[in-house]
Structure formats: C-alpha cells, structure tokens
Enzyme design. Structure first.
Site, PDB file in Angstrom:
ATOM      1  N   ASN A 110      77.661  41.223  92.171  1.00  0.00           N
ATOM      2  CA  ASN A 110      78.176  41.642  93.469  1.00  0.00           C
ATOM      3  C   ASN A 110      79.263  42.695  93.277  1.00  0.00           C
ATOM      4  O   ASN A 110      80.027  42.669  92.312  1.00  0.00           O
ATOM      5  CB  ASN A 110      78.664  40.455  94.307  1.00  0.00           C
ATOM      6  CG  ASN A 110      79.769  39.630  93.663  1.00  0.00           C
ATOM      7  OD1 ASN A 110      79.744  39.375  92.462  1.00  0.00           O
ATOM      8  ND2 ASN A 110      80.724  39.192  94.468  1.00  0.00           N
ATOM      9  N   GLU A 112      82.126  44.385  95.652  1.00  0.00           N
ATOM     10  CA  GLU A 112      82.799  44.388  96.946  1.00  0.00           C
ATOM     11  C   GLU A 112      83.407  45.751  97.238  1.00  0.00           C
ATOM     12  O   GLU A 112      83.482  46.623  96.355  1.00  0.00           O
ATOM     13  CB  GLU A 112      83.897  43.309  96.960  1.00  0.00           C
ATOM     14  CG  GLU A 112      83.319  41.917  96.853  1.00  0.00           C
ATOM     15  CD  GLU A 112      84.357  40.818  96.882  1.00  0.00           C
ATOM     16  OE1 GLU A 112      83.951  39.654  96.976  1.00  0.00           O
ATOM     17  OE2 GLU A 112      85.581  41.108  96.810  1.00  0.00           O
ATOM     18  N   CYS A 121      75.458  42.622  97.405  1.00  0.00           N
ATOM     19  CA  CYS A 121      75.228  41.349  96.717  1.00  0.00           C
ATOM     20  C   CYS A 121      74.573  41.574  95.356  1.00  0.00           C
ATOM     21  O   CYS A 121      73.915  42.581  95.110  1.00  0.00           O
ATOM     22  CB  CYS A 121      74.331  40.453  97.553  1.00  0.00           C
ATOM     23  SG  CYS A 121      75.016  40.023  99.157  1.00  0.00           S
ATOM     24  N   GLU A 123      71.952  40.056  94.049  1.00  0.00           N
ATOM     25  CA  GLU A 123      70.490  40.102  94.090  1.00  0.00           C
ATOM     26  C   GLU A 123      69.987  41.500  94.434  1.00  0.00           C
ATOM     27  O   GLU A 123      69.079  42.023  93.781  1.00  0.00           O
ATOM     28  CB  GLU A 123      69.948  39.098  95.125  1.00  0.00           C
ATOM     29  CG  GLU A 123      70.331  37.656  94.851  1.00  0.00           C
ATOM     30  CD  GLU A 123      71.633  37.213  95.502  1.00  0.00           C
ATOM     31  OE1 GLU A 123      71.740  36.024  95.843  1.00  0.00           O
ATOM     32  OE2 GLU A 123      72.557  38.051  95.681  1.00  0.00           O
ATOM     33  N   CYS A 156      71.740  35.366 100.392  1.00  0.00           N
ATOM     34  CA  CYS A 156      72.016  35.561 101.818  1.00  0.00           C
ATOM     35  C   CYS A 156      70.750  36.064 102.523  1.00  0.00           C
ATOM     36  O   CYS A 156      69.755  36.399 101.873  1.00  0.00           O
ATOM     37  CB  CYS A 156      73.167  36.553 102.006  1.00  0.00           C
ATOM     38  SG  CYS A 156      72.721  38.282 101.683  1.00  0.00           S
ATOM     39  N   CYS A 159      69.523  39.560 101.386  1.00  0.00           N
ATOM     40  CA  CYS A 159      68.910  39.508 100.052  1.00  0.00           C
ATOM     41  C   CYS A 159      67.543  38.839 100.104  1.00  0.00           C
ATOM     42  O   CYS A 159      66.616  39.256  99.410  1.00  0.00           O
ATOM     43  CB  CYS A 159      69.821  38.777  99.071  1.00  0.00           C
ATOM     44  SG  CYS A 159      71.275  39.749  98.617  1.00  0.00           S
TER      45      CYS A 159
END
Length: 196
Positions: A110, A112, A121, A123, A156, A159
């Site tokens: 990830n 940010e 993310c 993934e 999420c 993803c």
C-alpha cells in the site's frame, strides 16, 4: 422472466437449451416448470442449482487449485513486500502477491498519500505492476494479502473488482476473523462484472 426467477422454478433435469440469445437467455424449455425450493446458502444469490446448470452447459467457472507450497510462497512474498509500504498516516502496512496463469508472482504494497483518496492498496499495486510488465492479457490465478497487525484484512471493494477484472476465477488468501482464510473472488464479489 429473468434468469434468476426462471432458474428458481426449474430443476436442471427440466431444462434443455436449444438456443441462447446474445444475452444467454434460454429460448426453449423442455417441459413446464415445477416449483422447487432452491435457496442460496453462500449469500451470492447463486444457488447450487445455478452452478449445476451453468456447469452442465459449459457456462460454469472451473475452480482453480493452488498447492499449499504455492500458497505459502505467495504469503511469504506478501509479508516481505509489506515492509516497503508507505503508510505514514494509518501505520497499517499491507503487502500483496499475485500468481499469474503462467506461474509468475508479482508483489505490491500500500502507498498512502496526503490526499487520502489517492492512496493505492497493495493488491492493486501488485496487479498494476503485473500489467505494466506483461500487458493487458494478464490472468490472475491467486492473490495473497498480509498486514503488519495480524488482524482480519480481506481486499477492499475496489481491489475485489480489479482482481475480478483480471482473475474472475481467482482464489484470495487473507487473514480472516478466525485466522487464515481463502475465498474465491466470486464469493468476495458476487456481482463482479467485466465489460469485455
């Protein structure tokens, strides 16, 4: 009548496909339907009868199998790349590893951003990295996700849709409420779609 309504009223022995229109709707039935109690236990809206009917006519998806050794290799790769995560705001590092249909593994973490919506993310980072290297014909067989807090952490919604785009039959390995868990992407995203 829609497909779900129709299939709830038919047993697979009563259905004979003579022809499908372009939207895969049944055009011909063998005999009048008899109402059956076909209910869904998976929460996906697709009953075992649907899977049976889909499979019988070659419309079902084959289950992808991943060996224990491969699963562990993916999880190790996800844990290793998790350490590279840029997570100064959440302090929640996530790593992901994807397995392609050709046996290649791609990883991502990830990343940010001060503008939170720009955060990416793990993934999707792994998948985008694979697309950058292999091109748009990427086919995902499996995804492993790990986090540095050892808490439940499935992909999420965004993803899940991206995984489905490149791997509609993929298996996802992640930490569940009761420990390690695996799910088909179609169980995590029962209404996934592709515009292809």
């Amino acid at each position: 009548m829609g497909w779900l309504a129709l299939s709830r009223e038919l047993s697979r022995r009563q259905l004979q496909i003579i022809e499908l229109d372009e939207d895969h709707h049944v055009l011909t039935l063998l005999r009048p339907p008899v109402r059956e109690n076909l209910y869904c236990r998976s929460g996906s809206g697709v009953t075992m009868a649907h899977h049976s009917i889909f499979s019988e006519f070659g419309l079902g998806m084959q289950t992808i199998k991943v060996s224990t050794a491969t699963r562990e290799r993916l999880l190790r790769a996800a844990r290793k790349v998790m350490k590279n995560a840029y997570a100064p705001f959440s302090n929640f590092r996530v790593g992901a590893a994807i397995l392609t249909s050709k046996g290649q593994i791609f990883v991502g973490c990830n990343v940010e951003n001060s503008s939170y919506g720009m955060t990416n993310c793990a993934e999707r980072t792994a998948i985008f990295s694979a697309v950058a290297k292999l091109g748009p014909e990427l086919e995902i067989r499996a995804v492993a996700v790990a986090n540095d807090h050892a808490v439940p952490c499935s992909p999420c919604g965004a993803c899940r849709q991206v995984i489905y785009e490149f791997g509609p039959r993929a298996i996802v390995f992640y930490e569940g409420k009761k420990g390690p868990k695996q799910s088909l992407i179609t169980d995590l995203l029962p209404e996934g779609f592709r515009l292809k």
